[in-house]
Write a protein that holds these residues in place. Structure first.
Motif, short mmCIF file in Angstrom:
data_model
loop_
_atom_site.label_atom_id
_atom_site.label_comp_id
_atom_site.label_asym_id
_atom_site.label_seq_id
_atom_site.Cartn_x
_atom_site.Cartn_y
_atom_site.Cartn_z
N TYR A 1 0.96 -1.05 0.02
CA TYR A 1 -0.04 -0.02 -0.12
C TYR A 1 0.85 1.19 -0.06
O TYR A 1 1.72 1.41 0.88
CB TYR A 1 -0.84 0.12 1.32
N ASP B 1 -1.85 5.13 3.93
CA ASP B 1 -2.60 4.68 4.93
C ASP B 1 -4.08 4.53 4.70
O ASP B 1 -4.91 5.81 4.75
CB ASP B 1 -2.18 5.34 6.04
N ILE B 2 -4.53 3.54 3.70
CA ILE B 2 -6.00 3.42 3.39
C ILE B 2 -7.00 3.96 4.18
O ILE B 2 -7.98 4.64 4.14
CB ILE B 2 -6.33 2.10 2.63
N ALA C 1 -6.97 7.40 5.12
CA ALA C 1 -7.47 8.22 4.13
C ALA C 1 -9.02 8.14 3.97
O ALA C 1 -9.86 9.16 3.70
CB ALA C 1 -6.90 7.76 2.79
N LEU C 2 -9.60 7.14 4.27
CA LEU C 2 -11.16 7.01 4.33
C LEU C 2 -11.76 7.62 5.32
O LEU C 2 -12.66 8.30 5.25
CB LEU C 2 -11.14 5.48 4.45
N ILE D 1 -6.31 -4.78 5.13
CA ILE D 1 -5.55 -3.52 5.13
C ILE D 1 -4.78 -3.23 6.27
O ILE D 1 -3.61 -2.71 5.90
CB ILE D 1 -6.66 -2.40 4.65
N VAL E 1 -10.96 -2.65 -3.84
CA VAL E 1 -10.16 -1.43 -4.42
C VAL E 1 -11.08 -0.64 -5.27
O VAL E 1 -10.70 0.67 -5.05
CB VAL E 1 -9.03 -2.25 -5.59
N ILE F 1 -12.89 1.67 -2.54
CA ILE F 1 -11.99 2.50 -1.99
C ILE F 1 -11.53 3.63 -2.96
O ILE F 1 -11.49 4.98 -2.75
CB ILE F 1 -10.55 1.95 -1.35
N CYS F 2 -11.21 3.48 -4.23
CA CYS F 2 -10.97 4.25 -5.27
C CYS F 2 -12.31 5.16 -5.49
O CYS F 2 -11.91 6.37 -5.73
CB CYS F 2 -10.60 3.62 -6.49
N LEU G 1 -12.17 7.61 -2.37
CA LEU G 1 -11.17 8.47 -2.21
C LEU G 1 -10.75 9.36 -3.77
O LEU G 1 -9.97 10.05 -3.71
CB LEU G 1 -9.88 7.60 -2.04
N CYS H 1 -9.80 8.44 -6.66
CA CYS H 1 -8.45 7.94 -7.06
C CYS H 1 -8.32 6.63 -7.86
O CYS H 1 -9.38 6.23 -8.05
CB CYS H 1 -7.45 7.89 -5.83
N ILE I 1 -2.81 3.91 -4.79
CA ILE I 1 -3.24 3.26 -3.63
C ILE I 1 -2.39 1.94 -3.50
O ILE I 1 -1.77 1.69 -2.28
CB ILE I 1 -4.54 3.24 -2.95
#
Length: 78
Positions: free
Chosen positions: A4, A7-8, A11-12, A36, A47, A50-51, A54, A56, A61
């Motif tokens: 990674y 820091d997922i 960030a969330l 994670i 993924v 999360i994308c 975020l 992204c 990530i």
């Protein structure tokens, strides 16, 4: 091996998606959040989620760093 870049979970959280909210609203399963936390790979659905949150791309990530064992398995050298 997948690593990674960020820091997922942090960030969330900065986007308003705390671990509690993710569990409660079934945004990410607890098992995915644990993976994670421990630096383990996660599935593409996670993924994707999360994308989206975020705003992204996956490459923002995660990073793939092949281990020696992985390189040997495919007969590759880097």
């Amino acid at each position: 091996m997948i690593e990674y870049k960020i820091d997922i979970l942090k960030a969330l959280k900065e986007k308003g998606f705390s671990a509690v909210r993710c569990r409660k609203e079934k945004i990410l399963p607890e098992s995915t959040m644990q993976r994670i936390r421990h630096g383990m790979p996660i599935g593409l659905d996670a993924v994707n989620t999360i994308c989206i949150i975020l705003a992204c791309q996956p490459s923002d990530i995660i990073h793939v760093s092949p281990t020696k064992e992985e390189l040997d398995r495919f007969g590759l050298k880097f």
